[in-house]
Every structure is written in C-alpha cells, then in structure tokens.
Scaffold this motif. Sequence first.
Motif, short mmCIF file in Angstrom:
data_model
loop_
_atom_site.label_atom_id
_atom_site.label_comp_id
_atom_site.label_asym_id
_atom_site.label_seq_id
_atom_site.Cartn_x
_atom_site.Cartn_y
_atom_site.Cartn_z
N VAL A 1 90.98 -27.56 93.91
CA VAL A 1 92.38 -27.96 94.13
C VAL A 1 93.18 -28.30 92.81
O VAL A 1 94.02 -27.90 92.51
CB VAL A 1 92.78 -29.33 95.19
CG1 VAL A 1 94.10 -29.82 95.20
CG2 VAL A 1 92.11 -28.93 96.51
N THR A 2 92.60 -29.28 92.07
CA THR A 2 93.12 -29.59 90.77
C THR A 2 93.06 -28.62 89.61
O THR A 2 93.97 -28.24 89.02
CB THR A 2 92.31 -30.87 90.28
OG1 THR A 2 92.29 -31.69 91.40
CG2 THR A 2 93.16 -31.46 89.15
N THR A 3 91.58 -27.93 89.69
CA THR A 3 91.53 -27.30 88.29
C THR A 3 91.92 -25.78 88.53
O THR A 3 92.44 -25.15 87.70
CB THR A 3 89.87 -27.12 87.97
OG1 THR A 3 89.40 -28.40 87.92
CG2 THR A 3 89.68 -26.47 86.58
N TYR A 4 91.62 -25.38 89.84
CA TYR A 4 92.08 -23.89 90.08
C TYR A 4 93.35 -23.84 90.80
O TYR A 4 93.90 -22.44 91.30
CB TYR A 4 90.97 -23.19 90.71
CG TYR A 4 89.74 -22.96 90.06
CD1 TYR A 4 90.07 -22.21 88.73
CD2 TYR A 4 88.76 -23.73 90.33
CE1 TYR A 4 88.87 -21.99 87.90
CE2 TYR A 4 87.35 -23.45 89.21
CZ TYR A 4 87.55 -22.77 88.10
OH TYR A 4 86.57 -22.72 87.50
N GLY A 5 94.14 -24.71 91.45
CA GLY A 5 95.32 -24.92 92.07
C GLY A 5 95.46 -24.24 93.46
O GLY A 5 96.28 -23.70 93.93
N MET A 6 93.97 -24.18 94.19
CA MET A 6 93.73 -23.56 95.44
C MET A 6 94.50 -24.77 96.60
O MET A 6 94.59 -25.83 96.29
CB MET A 6 92.50 -23.28 95.77
CG MET A 6 92.08 -22.40 94.69
SD MET A 6 92.32 -20.92 95.31
CE MET A 6 91.16 -19.77 94.12
N SER A 7 94.71 -24.46 97.67
CA SER A 7 95.08 -25.08 98.94
C SER A 7 93.64 -26.01 99.22
O SER A 7 92.70 -25.48 98.98
CB SER A 7 95.58 -24.52 100.07
OG SER A 7 94.58 -24.09 100.74
N TYR A 8 94.01 -27.32 99.81
CA TYR A 8 92.86 -28.12 100.23
C TYR A 8 91.86 -27.39 101.33
O TYR A 8 90.62 -27.67 100.99
CB TYR A 8 93.12 -29.37 100.35
CG TYR A 8 93.76 -29.66 101.74
CD1 TYR A 8 92.95 -29.89 102.88
CD2 TYR A 8 95.15 -29.66 102.09
CE1 TYR A 8 93.11 -30.13 104.08
CE2 TYR A 8 95.30 -29.85 103.32
CZ TYR A 8 94.69 -30.08 104.33
OH TYR A 8 95.07 -30.23 105.69
N ALA B 1 94.53 -32.92 93.26
CA ALA B 1 95.89 -32.99 92.93
C ALA B 1 96.86 -33.03 94.38
O ALA B 1 96.20 -32.61 95.33
CB ALA B 1 96.17 -32.01 92.16
N GLY B 2 97.85 -33.58 94.27
CA GLY B 2 98.99 -33.35 95.32
C GLY B 2 98.45 -34.57 96.37
O GLY B 2 97.70 -35.09 96.38
N ARG C 1 89.56 -35.63 100.29
CA ARG C 1 90.99 -34.95 100.19
C ARG C 1 91.67 -36.30 100.87
O ARG C 1 93.03 -36.57 100.27
CB ARG C 1 91.22 -34.04 101.19
CG ARG C 1 92.70 -33.51 101.63
CD ARG C 1 93.47 -32.97 100.37
NE ARG C 1 93.77 -34.08 99.70
CZ ARG C 1 94.74 -33.83 98.46
NH1 ARG C 1 95.18 -32.40 98.23
NH2 ARG C 1 95.19 -34.87 97.87
#
Lengths: 288, 328
Positions: free
Chosen positions: B90-97, B157-158, B233
């Motif tokens: 999520v944080t490093t690669y910006g994928m959805s959780y 993130a998020g 999460r």
Amino acid sequence: MLEVLQNIFTAQNAISGILLGGLFAVLGVGMTIIFGIVKLTNLAHGEFVILGAFCSTLISQALDIDPILTLIITIPLMFIIGMVLQSVLINRVMLQGSEPALLVTFGLSIILQDAMLLLFSADARKMNPSYAQSNISLPGGLYIPVLDLILLIISLVTILVLTLFLRRTYMGRAIRATSDDIVAASLMGVSIKKAYAVAMGIAMATAAVAGLCVGMRWTFYPSSGGEYLLRAFGVVVIGGMGSIPGALVGGLVFGLAQVFGGASYGLLASYVVLIIMLAVRPQGLFSK
Amino acid sequence: MKKAENLSTRQQPIRVLGGLPMLIIGIILVAVLVVLVFVGSSNTRRILTNVFLYCTMACMWNLLSGFTGMTSLGQQTFVGVAGYSMAVMVTTYGMSYIVGWIVGGAIGAVLALVLSLILFRMRGMYFAIATWVIAEALKTWFTSWGFVGKGGGMTVAGRPDRTMVCLLALILCVVAIVLIYFLLNSKIGLGLTAMRDDADAASSVGVNIFRSKLICFVIAGLFCALAGGLYYRYNGTILPGSGFDIEWTVSLVFIVIIGGIGTMAGPIVGTVVYIALDEFLAKYSGWSNIILGLIAILVILFLPDGILGTLQKKLHFEILSQRRFSKE
C-alpha cells in the motif's frame, strides 16, 4: 570481502567470544537441568534470569556492596522460590502431561514479566562496578576485559560446584537417578517430588548467577526475558539436553556467534545457528 | 476402576449438536453480526474486528495444537510478515489494500510451506521453540532492514474503510471455521487425530503424516497471515516489535486453553471471554497479563478441558463434532 572477514574474525573477537561463552553456558545450564531431570520445557527461565538481575541490582544498591557479593543473598532466595514453585504448582500440573506443564510455565513467564514491569518500571538497568571498564593488556595489542574475565570465572565456578554436587552428594545422586529412571529411583526410596523440587531450586539458583552476569554485562529491561530464554534454549539444543559439558560447548558456540555477528547481527547470527542446529541435529552434540 | 469409569461414560449417550439446527443458528448469528458491523458505533466495530480476527487465528492454533499436536509458539511470524506485506504494497507501491491483503496471505502460505521443510523435522517442544526462534529471528532482521523502515516500522498509507475491513474479518472468520469443520470431518481429519494421539501407530496404518501436517500448517499460516493483514490495515502502523510479538501467540494460547483445546467451538467461546476480559482490564493497564496468566494457570489446574470442554463432558454434548474427535 576478504577485508571484511578479516575485520570480523580477529583474535580479539575470538577472545571476547570465548569469555562470553561462560556467561551463555551458565544461562543454559539451569535450562538443561530442568530439561534433563524434570523433563520440562521451562519457558519462564528467561524471566527467572531477569528476576535474578533485578534482585542483584536492588540489593547491591540498597546495601552499597559489590554486585558479586549479592549472590550470597540471591542464590538461597531464588533456590527457595524454585523449590516452592515446583512443589506447589508444577509438580501438580506435570501429572496432566507435558503440554499443560509447558503452558503453565508460559503463564508464569507473562505474569513475572508484567509483575517486574509494575515493580521496577520499564527503565533500562545495568550494574556498573568500578572494574567494568578496565582491561588487562596482552602482547600483540590484544586485551582482556576484566569484567568478562570475572564473569567467566563466576560461571565456571558455578558449573563446577553444580557438577560436584550432582556427582558427590547423596541428593545429587538421587537427582541423577531420577533423571535416568523414575520408577527404579522411586523403588530405591528416592522421593521424586523432592528431587524435582531441588532440581528446580538449583535451576533457579543458576538463574540468579546468570542474572548477575547478564545485569553486569548488558543493560536489561523487565521484557528482556524472552531473548535470554531463547539463548538458553540454544545452548541446550547445541549441547544436548541435560548435559552439563554440552552446555559449556553450547555457550562457547553462542558466545562466538554473538561476537562474530557484531552489534547489529549478533542476535540474528545466534538464532540462525540455533535453527540450523535444530534442523540438522536436534538431539544436540552431547546427548546420551 | 478405570473399566468402571469407561462403562459409565459409555452409558451416557453423547449428543452431537450439528447438522441443520446448528447451521440455522450459525446463519442467524452471522446475520446479526453483519447488521452489527453496519449499524454499530466505531467502538463496537473495533471490538468486533478484534473478535473476528482473534477467533480466526485461535481456531487455526487449535487446529495445529489441539487436533494435530503441533504446538506452535510462532504464529506471530505470519501476522508480522502479512502486516509488513500490506504496508509495503500500500505505502511503497501504491496498491489498494485488497491487493496488499491477498499478497500478504500468499506470502504467509508460501512461508509456511518453506518453513515446514525445517520445522517438520522436529516434534513436541523442539517444534514449539523452533517456531518461536524463527519469529524472533525475523523480528531482529526486520529491526535492521532499511526497506521496511528498520525499528521505526511502517505506516499503512491512506484511511481504511473500517466497515469494509470489519466485514472482511467476519467473512474470514466464517470461512476459517467452515473450512476447519470440513477438514476435520474428512479423511484427513481422521488421520490427523490418529496422528495426534499416536504418530507412530497412525503412520503404520497408512496415514500420510507429512501431507496431513503440511496441509494444516499451510492453512494455519495462510489464515494467520490474512488475519494479520486485516489487523494492520485496521490499525495503520506496524513495528517489528508489535508484528512479531510473542504476545500474539500468548493470546491465542490463552483463548484456546480457556475455551477448551481440541474442541471445535472452544476457540469461539475463548475469544469472546478473552476480548471481554481484555476490554475490561484495559482500565488496569499493567495488570492485564498478570490476571490473564493467573486465569490460564488456574484453568489448566482445575478445568484442564477449558470452559466448553468441561461443559461438554458434564452435560454430554458436543458442538459441531463427531465422537471420534474428542481427545481422551
């Protein structure tokens, strides 16, 4: 690469590793006795060691004496705690099998950890006697830290006394007989429960010595128990259950792994050695 | 004396609560929980999420220790690895959780497969300690590994959609219980209990010990990883000291012992008791582990079969179980 290796595997590091080996051996010897004689995995051994460290710290502060002298008080104290614990609680649970007994020691370890946190706060502690920083110089630029040498001597004396007790005294023979064959020993008039209680008392007394050494060598917290339990277990696994010479060899291996691994990877190196040993030869080097 | 006892237990027929009535009760219970997830306050949702996740992991620990005799003290390995996978994805690669969650689960299952190569050479306490050592080694490694933020840990993130995470936790828990039920009622389950009671005898009558153990260990790794991913999460921050904390397994052991080791529904009862105690003891910080430890020791001393196990023996019933699964 070669240079890095040369920096790690120096003669100085080897000296430190060997000196530390004694400390690790005394850490493991209490565990190996409980394994070999009581046939119990004592998951609270790490907390016992930290309890010993706290007792020594507080007593030496309160009476303003050298930490080593506190052993006069902590060894009998811990011996009695161990005997009571074994006769009141663990002997009873062991009737239900080895797994409930393992879980009870697990319960004891979390109780002790939080009790120490409440009693002594989460602050880092360390005993700093006057000789903590002095060194003995050797030819060739090498040196021996005085503290490490003293700790090695304390550890070796403890293990020697323990060996003599188990070999020469009536109670020691009774304990060894119990460890070899419970039925035969009880037929010969050995009280199994008493032998177990004394064995646990001895293990606790060695934990008092180990606690003193740990508290003089490193900073410790109420939560440090798990780390020392795993090291003690590592010493037992490498040396073989119930083997006192094995504990010495295991301690040496762990001391060297710790030093060669350095400050950041020392612990990891010890764990890796332990996992490899568990996978390759789980019965240990010195098993019967 | 022993013979007389056997006769008296044989005279009392054991009622197995299962089949259609149990299915209906289960569906109603799940429906009520789904409604609670949506209408409950944020505090209710937090407690429910904890119940679902701990229940999932406790059922898996019970499968390992209570039914197959593999007492693991290292389930935190999978929790930590999955929590870090979630954070990295999520944080490093910006994928959805959701992606992070699935990747975490997959890594957990693969890790279980790899670890089994080493762990299955050991039995009993060697196995228990080795699982713990592996978790501690990972903790030490992650503390000095720059990619995962060293000792400072990582933040996922998020802002999480907490209702959705809570719902996923409920689904995970239901799937785990149903899966274990069918696993234990299959041929594998019969082999597993035979193996727990006597590994050598089971082996000599043709039970494939290695395969059965492997299936259980990988399933347990997968579900602990999935539970760990959702937990981190929901809570947002993971540290090496929290993700790989022995505390995870302490809780699971407590839950299973309290509920009744080797019973199907014991971990469910145990989880409810544990979370209730935990919420109640939050006021007395510092004392919670002392009280939990004392309760665990007292239960082992006086109710060795746990709450549900003792009730089942006294009242002669078993929930979701067949006679052959109760540990003698």
